[in-house]
Scaffold this active site. Structure first.
Site, PDB file in Angstrom:
ATOM      1  N   LYS A  93       8.169   0.480  11.687  1.00 49.02           N
ATOM      2  CA  LYS A  93       7.013   0.481  10.800  1.00 49.02           C
ATOM      3  C   LYS A  93       6.350  -0.882  10.853  1.00 49.02           C
ATOM      4  O   LYS A  93       7.007  -1.900  10.596  1.00 49.02           O
ATOM      5  CB  LYS A  93       7.496   0.789   9.390  1.00 49.02           C
ATOM      6  CG  LYS A  93       6.420   0.702   8.392  1.00 49.02           C
ATOM      7  CD  LYS A  93       6.946   0.750   6.999  1.00 49.02           C
ATOM      8  CE  LYS A  93       5.764   0.509   6.114  1.00 49.02           C
ATOM      9  NZ  LYS A  93       6.077   0.441   4.723  1.00 49.02           N
TER      10      LYS A  93
HETATM   11  P1  FBP Z   1       1.530   0.402   1.329  1.00 48.92           P
HETATM   12  O1  FBP Z   1       1.052   1.652   2.015  1.00 48.92           O
HETATM   13  O2  FBP Z   1       1.349   0.471  -0.150  1.00 48.92           O
HETATM   14  O3  FBP Z   1       0.960  -0.823   1.976  1.00 48.92           O
HETATM   15  O4  FBP Z   1       3.105   0.381   1.529  1.00 48.92           O
HETATM   16  C1  FBP Z   1       3.667  -0.071   2.712  1.00 48.92           C
HETATM   17  C2  FBP Z   1       4.643  -1.205   2.445  1.00 48.92           C
HETATM   18  O5  FBP Z   1       5.378  -1.503   3.586  1.00 48.92           O
HETATM   19  C3  FBP Z   1       5.606  -0.953   1.306  1.00 48.92           C
HETATM   20  O6  FBP Z   1       6.756  -0.272   1.746  1.00 48.92           O
HETATM   21  C4  FBP Z   1       5.856  -2.335   0.821  1.00 48.92           C
HETATM   22  O7  FBP Z   1       6.184  -2.394  -0.528  1.00 48.92           O
HETATM   23  C5  FBP Z   1       4.560  -3.019   1.028  1.00 48.92           C
HETATM   24  O8  FBP Z   1       3.922  -2.394   2.094  1.00 48.92           O
HETATM   25  C6  FBP Z   1       4.780  -4.479   1.273  1.00 48.92           C
HETATM   26  O9  FBP Z   1       3.611  -5.098   1.686  1.00 48.92           O
HETATM   27  P2  FBP Z   1       3.528  -6.682   1.651  1.00 48.92           P
HETATM   28  O10 FBP Z   1       4.878  -7.208   2.066  1.00 48.92           O
HETATM   29  O11 FBP Z   1       2.460  -7.025   2.622  1.00 48.92           O
HETATM   30  O12 FBP Z   1       3.204  -7.051   0.251  1.00 48.92           O
END
Ligand code: FBP
Length: 310
Positions: free
Chosen positions: A207
């Site tokens: 991911k």
């Molecule tokens: P979103 O679709 O809300 O961006 O979620 C994806 C994700 O990977 C979540 O699993 C995680 O909490 C978040 O993004 C973390 O994003 P960042 O580290 O950039 O704050």
């Protein structure tokens, strides 16, 4: 459960995995409205940990309750639901068997904002995933952090344990920290590097964030330029990320990011699909919208991955 030829082909690329792990990957790949297509839409809800409850759920307060997210994943016909321990435990009985789950086994929080050496705490383990009937564990690495090697060491142990137990491993590869610039966190070459390292660490599903067309200054930049690796369009960039994950032999999904307009999300999904990516992992853009809007958005994303949007 019937396994389609497309999914059989994807599973065949995971040559070392035992039947347990392959069955769990198949559960994810065969579930929901995209079941059997090789495409995935996953709902991740660990933002309460990463960003705090109000930033995550105040825009749509029913989201404070874990069952809300489980139900959304089930009703929208998603491929899987990913969350930290407490949220998976909270719906484990009500939703047992209703949707494949990915137990997020490490998490960061924004109170501990370590800039140079961002790291995450291990908050759950393989035994929890087995006890809760999860199909996979999920783990974040921060390539570029001064703590990246420690995170990789822990991932190595968890991956070995998960694979022994017949679980799949999903790696969130999010470059950040001392050794990458802010722009570099989503730079084309850096995202490709982070995705490739996740593949090398044995991830089944990788991911990453969608890359920009920026190249981080350094040795890699020279190669990207000399080899003219196309990066003008998002589709081209996705295609290179897929290539960097063993030439397409690993499943790669792209995160949704902070809440934005629906059309932007649809354009991204089209680029992911056309670039050969396996799908989207969309959290805030789903659960921060009121329920009917969220269902509609997820349904359209699924249609895009099914090629039904033209
Ligand atoms: P979103 O679709 O809300 O961006 O979620 C994806 C994700 O990977 C979540 O699993 C995680 O909490 C978040 O993004 C973390 O994003 P960042 O580290 O950039 O704050």
């Amino acid at each position: 459960m019937k396994i389609t030829p497309r999914v059989k082909k994807i599973l065949a690329a995971y040559e070392s995995d035992n039947p347990g792990t392959k069955s769990n990957l198949a559960r994810i790949l065969m579930n929901g409205r995209l079941g059997g297509t090789g495409k995935l839409v996953i709902l991740p809800v660990d933002q309460g940990f990463e960003h705090g409850p109000a930033r995550s759920f105040a825009p749509n307060p029913p989201g404070y309750e874990p069952h809300y997210h489980w139900q959304l994943a089930v009703d929208a016909g998603l491929s899987a639901f990913a969350a930290p321990l407490g949220m998976i435990e909270d719906g484990a009985d009500t939703f047992a068997g209703a949707v494949p789950t990915i137990l997020k086994v490490n998490s960061a929080n924004s109170l501990n904002g370590e800039k140079d050496a961002p790291v995450q705490a291990i908050t759950a383990g393989v035994q929890d995933a087995l006890r809760l009937g999860c199909s996979a564990i999920g783990y974040t690495i921060y390539p570029g952090s001064a703590s990246a090697y420690d995170m990789m060491n822990d991932l190595r142990e968890l991956t070995a344990e998960a694979k022994d137990a017949g679980l799949a491993v999903v790696v969130w590869s999010y470059p950040r920290g001392q050794y990458v610039s802010k722009e570099g966190e989503t730079a084309f070459d850096i995202i490709a590097y982070g995705a490739h390292m996740a593949a090398l660490m044995g991830a089944h599903i990788i991911k990453v964030k969608l890359p920009t067309d920026v190249l981080e200054p350094g040795e890699a930049k020279k190669v990207y330029e000399a080899q003219n690796i196309p990066r003008a369009t998002l589709t081209q960039r996705v295609s290179h990320i897929v290539q960097s994950c063993f030439g397409g032999r690993r499943i790669v999904v792209f995160s949704g990011g902070a809440k934005k307009g629906e059309d932007a999300l649809y354009e991204e999904a089209k680029a992911i699909r056309d670039g050969g990516g396996n799908g989207s992992i969309v959290g805030r853009n789903a659960f921060q919208r009121p329920l009917p809007e969220a269902n509609n958005l997820l349904s359209k994303l699924i249609d895009i991955y099914k090629g039904k949007d033209e």
